[in-house]
Design a protein around this motif. Structure first.
Motif, PDB file in Angstrom:
ATOM      1  N   UNK A 104       0.873  -1.334   0.101  1.00 55.69           N
ATOM      2  CA  UNK A 104       0.267  -0.045  -0.023  1.00 55.69           C
ATOM      3  C   UNK A 104       0.880   1.273  -0.098  1.00 55.69           C
ATOM      4  N   UNK A 105       1.912   1.322   0.726  1.00 51.87           N
ATOM      5  CA  UNK A 105       2.499   2.702   1.195  1.00 51.87           C
ATOM      6  C   UNK A 105       3.637   2.921  -0.042  1.00 51.87           C
ATOM      7  N   UNK A 106       3.538   4.105  -0.277  1.00 49.98           N
ATOM      8  CA  UNK A 106       4.706   4.809  -1.097  1.00 49.98           C
ATOM      9  C   UNK A 106       5.295   5.932  -0.138  1.00 49.98           C
ATOM     10  N   UNK A 155      -3.132   5.823   5.146  1.00 47.92           N
ATOM     11  CA  UNK A 155      -3.426   4.827   4.157  1.00 47.92           C
ATOM     12  C   UNK A 155      -3.481   3.525   4.707  1.00 47.92           C
ATOM     13  N   UNK A 185     -11.616   3.288   1.959  1.00 51.52           N
ATOM     14  CA  UNK A 185     -10.287   3.315   1.312  1.00 51.52           C
ATOM     15  C   UNK A 185      -9.143   2.999   2.096  1.00 51.52           C
ATOM     16  N   UNK A 186      -9.309   3.326   3.631  1.00 51.19           N
ATOM     17  CA  UNK A 186      -8.308   3.057   4.437  1.00 51.19           C
ATOM     18  C   UNK A 186      -8.069   1.577   4.755  1.00 51.19           C
ATOM     19  N   UNK A 187      -6.839   1.211   4.679  1.00 53.84           N
ATOM     20  CA  UNK A 187      -6.656  -0.227   5.308  1.00 53.84           C
ATOM     21  C   UNK A 187      -6.578  -0.283   6.731  1.00 53.84           C
TER      22      UNK A 187
END
Lengths: 367, 367
Positions: A104-106, A155, A185-187
């Motif tokens: 998920x994370x960038x 996120x 949309x939030x994990x």
């Protein structure tokens, strides 16, 4: 000079609980005289049937694991009443947490964690170049989580319940109410490493993995064999979500990350529910001794839903580090929570005999 | 909808060799009748002393590993004549390759690999968002590597020697000459998973880990216990470099990624050099049977410095997939190299008895 990527500058490694080997090396204490209650392991070990399975399978160590981990996933699927395609195994639940971060994370994204929580969420997020926001209270405060979710738009939100290293736990109703109010949309990662202990103490704290991931496709539920099942050394955890979520996490999974002996051990451990239940019962009973000790000595503590108790020792003229170091010299490993910026000690609930020794030593130390 | 990061769209998972369990499930063959020569495992298993150590330690499965892995690192340090701070352990050498990628690569960076090589380099690089460039020949061609290094300026160059799945190997002189000509800013990974086999066959192929990482601080040497040491199921590998390089890779390392039983097993395995040497000898002798079979049947093959042989079967009117599938139905697992875009079969050199059966079946299949 190798051009290491810039994120590396800001990273530091996880500070693990001290191993028995270190106490033996540093203080010359015999291994059998060391009491290790610093890493929330099952003090009784795993079930004897699991030891037997592993010994019988030891001649197969040359063979790579079945990378589908079908037997293990089928056993977990049965326990959690989900289909196997909703399960991802990992090298400890640590690794499935890493899959979630990396999927998920960038760089520049945000995550939201509790002020006091499992250290790896932050470490994995920083490795992805993400920013880490946290709440302010020691126990989880879901109103604060809600406000911050709106403010920083993370996120990923990590809820650790029961919570390590504080011991507090959220109820299913509280978690569902939180999930109803945040964006799909939030994990939301529900780290349930200590769930067996929490739900034994209070069924309202039980978070049903199937139901929550059915109702909320943005939930990723994680669990481990390291705590109640007594397999901390074998590095096996798992994550549960809807099949689409799991399919995406699988893309960040390296092959074979759980050893074949670990998979055999975990599959067998799931069959030994009576053994686990006896341990959970001991944990509840022995926890009361520490609660009484704390009350008798005016030590603050948080009502714990896990297999440890966290004692706040600020009123006793000694720091948590001094107390832990003194007990370490006596061969007793506890966890100093100084690195969490708490003047507190986390003690894994041991066997009755181990607890005798710890309480005796603590009593001497504080009085 | 969870906003998965965009890199995920381009990723696919590693295709592992087929496990025995799959053949049992799909073809109803008894496990003891299955011959698994598809994953380059030690067909004799690990040394019996290693099995014994693991059984004796199995009651310790509840305890987290000593995360310093001091005993294992000391044993490796002795073998490679380096200090322990120049070693990083991993969950298979796979994981230390991942540390290298994640410590260096950011989206848009490049790596350079051989056309035919271990699949994980590409997978890990793609997970970092890097571009993957490769040479054109099946065996490693260092002139092509040199030209492409100048052209695409890769952050990491991967040399697999002896090479999987082709079996060719580079000499120390060739590698040093290559290193002399490239920028010291380029990380060069020497994946030496099969080094024990290569240096047994030809000492000129031996790459000394200490010397190469002393001379070239941009070299990261990796090795494994999965092949010669017969511990593929236990997931233990390691990387060696100068201490600064290792310190940086440590920042991407999660704690406890090698199980405690794996660390005990690997430490003991290093003591059993006679067992390993006997296996290496068997490998050399039995390899000759496959070479003769290939010559007798006009099958092209590459002179192999590893524990497998790769046969190019294009002249035989059947594809590698047809041949592998037919043998699979007979309970013989080989590796079809179709996924590498080769009409070739990679066969792990087995025990004499296993090779009898494989050669008999292949002979029937091709004639």
């Amino acid at each position: 000079m190798i051009p290491f990527q810039p994120i590396l500058d800001s990273l530091k490694s996880y500070e693990a609980g001290k191993p028995i080997e270190l106490v033996v090396r540093e203080f010359g204490i015999k291994p059998e005289d060391v009491i290790k209650l610093g890493s929330n392991e099952n003090p009784f070990g795993c079930a004897p049937e699991v030891v037997e399975i592993v010994c019988n399978a030891a001649t197969k160590m040359s063979l790579y694991p079945d990378d589908s981990y079908l037997d293990l996933k089928n056993a977990l699927a049965q326990k959690f009443e989900v289909t196997p395609d909703r399960i991802i195994p990992g090298n400890g639940s640590d690794q499935v947490l890493d899959f979630a971060c990396r999927s998920v994370l960038t760089p520049g994204d945000s995550i939201l964690i509790n002020r006091i929580t499992f250290a790896m969420y932050k470490i994995y997020a920083l490795q992805c170049g993400a920013n880490v926001h946290s709440t302010e209270s020691v126990p989880h405060d879901l109103n604060a989580f809600l406000d911050l979710t709106k403010a920083v738009k993370p996120k990923i939100v990590f809820l650790c319940t029961p919570s390590n290293p504080a011991g507090d736990a959220l109820s299913k109703n509280e978690v569902y109410e939180f999930l109803n109010q945040i964006s799909p949309d939030t994990l939301v990662v529900i780290d349930a490493a200590y769930m067996e202990f929490g739900s034994k103490k209070d069924p309202k704290k039980f978070i049903p993995a199937k139901e929550i991931t059915d109702l909320y496709p943005n939930v990723f539920y994680t669990g481990t064999f390291s705590k109640a099942y007594g397999l901390g050394g074998m590095r096996i955890g798992y994550g549960i979500g809807n099949s689409e979520l799991i399919g995406n996490l699988y893309k960040m999974r390296p092959p074979f990350s759980v050893t074949n002996l670990s998979a055999f051990a975990a599959t067998e451990a799931l069959k030994q529910q009576k053994y686990v239940n006896d341990y959970l019962e001991n944990n509840l009973q022995q926890m009361k001794r520490y609660e009484k000790f704390a009350a008798d000595n005016s030590i603050e503590f948080i009502d714990s839903y896990a297999n440890f108790i966290t004692l706040f020792v600020r009123k006793h003229g000694k720091t948590s580090s001094e107390i832990c170091q003194s007990l370490l010299r006596q061969g007793i490993i506890l966890r100093d929570l100084k690195s969490y910026e708490l003047n507190a000690i986390r003690i894994t609930i041991g066997t009755p005999q181990q607890n005798d020794r710890v309480l005796f030593a603590l009593n001497k130390e504080l009085n």
